[in-house]
Design an enzyme around this catalytic site. Structure first.
Site, PDB file in Angstrom:
ATOM      1  N   ASP A 265       0.853  -1.182   0.000  1.00  0.00           N
ATOM      2  CA  ASP A 265       0.000   0.000   0.000  1.00  0.00           C
ATOM      3  C   ASP A 265       0.889   1.232   0.000  1.00  0.00           C
ATOM      4  O   ASP A 265       1.826   1.330   0.810  1.00  0.00           O
ATOM      5  CB  ASP A 265      -0.906   0.016   1.233  1.00  0.00           C
ATOM      6  CG  ASP A 265      -1.997  -1.049   1.168  1.00  0.00           C
ATOM      7  OD1 ASP A 265      -2.042  -1.796   0.170  1.00  0.00           O
ATOM      8  OD2 ASP A 265      -2.793  -1.133   2.127  1.00  0.00           O
TER       9      ASP A 265
ATOM     10  N   ASP B 280     -15.626  -4.138  -1.393  1.00  0.00           N
ATOM     11  CA  ASP B 280     -15.318  -3.892   0.022  1.00  0.00           C
ATOM     12  C   ASP B 280     -16.625  -3.864   0.786  1.00  0.00           C
ATOM     13  O   ASP B 280     -17.527  -3.087   0.442  1.00  0.00           O
ATOM     14  CB  ASP B 280     -14.576  -2.565   0.182  1.00  0.00           C
ATOM     15  CG  ASP B 280     -13.315  -2.502  -0.671  1.00  0.00           C
ATOM     16  OD1 ASP B 280     -12.667  -3.554  -0.827  1.00  0.00           O
ATOM     17  OD2 ASP B 280     -12.996  -1.417  -1.183  1.00  0.00           O
TER      18      ASP B 280
END
Length: 240
Positions: free
Chosen positions: A8, A129
């Site tokens: 990330d 998500d």
């Protein structure tokens, strides 16, 4: 089963968030390409890269970092975070990225998703998500009324091949993943499911493999040495 260690990116650095909260961020390295090299040395063949700045504000702040990762070679790389138009898709694919992940835009502009899947086929993945079974968008800040499993069924119908499914409540907590939802998703024909969020134990890797999950993303657990990446890859490949 495939393993995708996660990188990330925020401000060009390798970081991890807890439950997607930008105020709960740990910095692990200023050199993303070096992390990619280390993952490759541990046996990784794949990489899951998220541009957190892109997800937040749509910029290409981490494009150079992603280019450097791609130039390491020898890894199949999927990239997500702020990909909202075809130009961004092309930029990443031209860079050598193997697959791009559409998140919020897949929910808010389904016709665009259909068009991109028809054009780029398996190079388009969808990030789903979810919190309490409902899809979250816009950096997980907004919970929609769309049921995540129902949406995955729609994705099959338009030809989506790969879904990265994240249980937000588990992400970054190091307390385990939601095996129950992946069991449900594994019963959907025609989808490659990538499990993401909270994977912290070797037994979860084994369980996901046994239920036929296509791939698993490991993040915080390998950065904090709760899991050993080399061992995880061996388990996933059935070589442990």
């Amino acid at each position: 089963m495939q393993i995708f260690p996660a990188i990330d990116l925020r401000g060009g650095q390798v970081v991890r968030l807890t439950q997607g909260d930008y105020d709960q961020m740990d910095i692990y390295s200023p050199d993303p390409a070096d992390i990619a090299r280390k993952f490759k040395a541990a046996g990784a063949k794949n990489l899951h890269v998220v541009d957190l700045d892109g997800a937040k504000d749509g910029t290409l702040a981490n494009f150079d970092a992603i280019r450097a990762i791609v130039q390491e070679g020898g890894l199949f790389i999927e990239v997500g975070g702020g990909i909202r138009d075809e130009e961004r898709i092309r930029q990443y694919l031209d860079l050598g990225v193997g697959r791009v992940i559409l998140g919020t835009v897949a929910i808010t502009n389904f016709s665009f998703l259909k068009e991109m899947v028809a054009k780029y086929k398996e190079k388009i993945a969808v990030g789903v998500d979810a919190k309490d079974g409902f899809i979250a968008i816009n950096g997980w800040k907004e919970i929609t009324g769309t049921k995540s499993v129902d949406f995955c069924k729609e994705l099959v119908e338009i030809g989506v091949k790969t879904v990265i499914y994240t249980d937000i409540s588990k992400d970054g907590e190091l307390k385990g993943t939601n095996l129950e939802i992946y069991k449900t998703l594994s019963e959907l024909d025609g989808l490659d499911i990538v499990a993401s969020g909270g994977i912290s134990f070797e037994r979860e890797i084994t369980a996901l493999k046994e239920m036929g999950t296509y791939a698993a993303i490991v993040g915080k657990a390998i950065y904090t040495d709760k899991l050993d990446l080399k061992r995880v890859i061996q388990l996933a490949e059935g070589n442990a």
